[in-house]
Scaffold this motif. Sequence first.
Motif, PDB file in Angstrom:
ATOM      1  N   THR A  41      13.273  -2.431  12.558  1.00  0.00           N
ATOM      2  CA  THR A  41      12.195  -1.981  13.081  1.00  0.00           C
ATOM      3  C   THR A  41      12.169  -1.991  14.439  1.00  0.00           C
ATOM      4  OG1 THR A  41      10.984  -4.230  13.017  1.00  0.00           O
ATOM      5  CG2 THR A  41      10.389  -2.647  11.045  1.00  0.00           C
ATOM      6  N   THR A  42      13.218  -2.685  15.170  1.00  0.00           N
ATOM      7  CA  THR A  42      13.319  -2.700  16.728  1.00  0.00           C
ATOM      8  C   THR A  42      14.466  -1.925  17.210  1.00  0.00           C
ATOM      9  OG1 THR A  42      12.752  -5.080  16.552  1.00  0.00           O
ATOM     10  CG2 THR A  42      13.755  -4.665  18.337  1.00  0.00           C
ATOM     11  N   ALA A  78      18.199  -5.219  15.963  1.00  0.00           N
ATOM     12  CA  ALA A  78      17.874  -3.889  16.600  1.00  0.00           C
ATOM     13  C   ALA A  78      18.862  -3.012  16.657  1.00  0.00           C
ATOM     14  CB  ALA A  78      17.374  -4.271  17.745  1.00  0.00           C
ATOM     15  N   PHE A 122      10.671   3.237  14.448  1.00  0.00           N
ATOM     16  CA  PHE A 122      10.801   2.053  15.381  1.00  0.00           C
ATOM     17  C   PHE A 122       9.468   1.409  15.609  1.00  0.00           C
ATOM     18  CE2 PHE A 122      14.850   3.951  16.361  1.00  0.00           C
ATOM     19  CZ  PHE A 122      15.783   3.043  15.618  1.00  0.00           C
ATOM     20  N   ARG A 123       9.210   0.161  15.320  1.00  0.00           N
ATOM     21  CA  ARG A 123       7.842  -0.406  15.750  1.00  0.00           C
ATOM     22  C   ARG A 123       7.754  -1.248  17.073  1.00  0.00           C
ATOM     23  NH1 ARG A 123       3.224  -1.331  15.178  1.00  0.00           N
ATOM     24  NH2 ARG A 123       2.102  -3.028  14.163  1.00  0.00           N
ATOM     25  N   ASN A 124       8.819  -1.760  17.305  1.00  0.00           N
ATOM     26  CA  ASN A 124       9.239  -2.437  18.599  1.00  0.00           C
ATOM     27  C   ASN A 124      10.171  -1.861  19.500  1.00  0.00           C
ATOM     28  OD1 ASN A 124       7.858  -4.692  17.277  1.00  0.00           O
ATOM     29  ND2 ASN A 124       9.638  -5.162  16.226  1.00  0.00           N
ATOM     30  N   ILE A 126      12.097  -2.066  22.945  1.00  0.00           N
ATOM     31  CA  ILE A 126      12.502  -3.223  24.052  1.00  0.00           C
ATOM     32  C   ILE A 126      13.104  -2.327  25.040  1.00  0.00           C
ATOM     33  CG2 ILE A 126      13.480  -5.416  24.464  1.00  0.00           C
ATOM     34  CD1 ILE A 126      11.324  -5.279  22.251  1.00  0.00           C
ATOM     35  N   ARG A 153       4.801  -1.554  19.558  1.00  0.00           N
ATOM     36  CA  ARG A 153       4.722  -2.614  20.533  1.00  0.00           C
ATOM     37  C   ARG A 153       5.852  -2.504  21.392  1.00  0.00           C
ATOM     38  NH1 ARG A 153       4.030  -6.776  15.488  1.00  0.00           N
ATOM     39  NH2 ARG A 153       6.291  -6.011  15.274  1.00  0.00           N
ATOM     40  N   THR A 154       5.424  -2.699  22.907  1.00  0.00           N
ATOM     41  CA  THR A 154       6.664  -2.371  23.940  1.00  0.00           C
ATOM     42  C   THR A 154       6.929  -3.764  24.720  1.00  0.00           C
ATOM     43  OG1 THR A 154       5.028  -1.456  25.410  1.00  0.00           O
ATOM     44  CG2 THR A 154       6.144   0.072  23.799  1.00  0.00           C
ATOM     45  N   VAL A 254      13.073 -11.535  23.533  1.00  0.00           N
ATOM     46  CA  VAL A 254      12.789 -10.452  22.706  1.00  0.00           C
ATOM     47  C   VAL A 254      12.232 -11.128  21.238  1.00  0.00           C
ATOM     48  CG1 VAL A 254      13.706  -8.400  21.312  1.00  0.00           C
ATOM     49  CG2 VAL A 254      14.226  -8.959  23.522  1.00  0.00           C
ATOM     50  N   GLN A 255      13.050 -12.167  20.782  1.00  0.00           N
ATOM     51  CA  GLN A 255      12.532 -12.563  19.436  1.00  0.00           C
ATOM     52  C   GLN A 255      11.417 -13.286  19.613  1.00  0.00           C
ATOM     53  OE1 GLN A 255      14.973 -12.194  16.502  1.00  0.00           O
ATOM     54  NE2 GLN A 255      12.893 -12.267  16.062  1.00  0.00           N
ATOM     55  N   ILE A 258       8.496 -10.632  19.440  1.00  0.00           N
ATOM     56  CA  ILE A 258       8.137 -10.115  18.155  1.00  0.00           C
ATOM     57  C   ILE A 258       7.591 -10.908  17.256  1.00  0.00           C
ATOM     58  CG2 ILE A 258       9.752  -9.037  16.298  1.00  0.00           C
ATOM     59  CD1 ILE A 258      11.799  -7.816  18.121  1.00  0.00           C
TER      60      ILE A 258
END
Length: 266
Positions: A41-42, A78, A122-124, A126, A153-154, A254-255, A258
């Motif tokens: 999802t990333t 990702a 994609f949900r995330n 980055i 979510r960005t 990043v982890q 999320i």
Amino acid sequence: MQKLLLVPFFLPVLAAQHPSTRDLAEINWMEFREWVPQKVTTVLLPTGTLEAHGVENNGADITAPLEIARRMAARVNAMIAPVVPYGVTGILDAYAGSFSISEKAYRAYMSDVLEGLARQGFRNIIVVNGHGGPQTAILNELAEQAGRAHHVRTLVVNWWVYCSDITLKTFGEDGGHAGWNETAFIQAIDPKLVHKERYSDNMATPRPADGSWSAYPFPSPIILYQSGQGYVRFDQAKAEAYLGRVTGKMTRLVQDTIDKWDKMGL
Ligand SMILES: [Zn+2]
């Protein structure tokens, strides 16, 4: 007597633990459909520009975020979107081989790229940004807008700022644009991209204190964050330690981000 060739007709189909590639430009559409968004999802979006960088390659701001994304992708589960190489460069755009596109074009293009990634499921998203100047503020704004508009979510992260504590720890001093820290980062990725024989401290100028002076083009391609610190010294061991520490800290950011988004139900 004919030997029977035993063909294992009924081999169990084991579910793959990871996609065959993390690169959106390399994956096939059928495999993509199996992974995104069910299991991945990333997405990491590296962004950069072409800009003079002391004795580094002009594309250092592309090289660095791409490497960070490659090292981070499996660890944060990702995919990696193709890099957006052209950017809004700023006060170094007059140097040979530097390149800048208009803010208007950049905004339109980047917001469509962000929307496209959201539409893929994609949900995330980055944004691993490699270039500061005017680009950071634009990216922050576009990413926030995309998050709101497309319910994703960005996160936008500028590695050299976020990891300035690692610069101090590794080199014992602050860095600069194309200073010791950034040059070391590139040296660790590929020493051939750094031209030590062309270096002199005269290529560096401390960043002016706010309101003190302003010059266009900036008179040197190395811009020190602090006077007397960040002149390039070439140390392969420190360079490699720096690359590892920066990648580690970026991965944790990043982890953690999320994980918090998930826990907060966002
Ligand atoms: Zn740079």
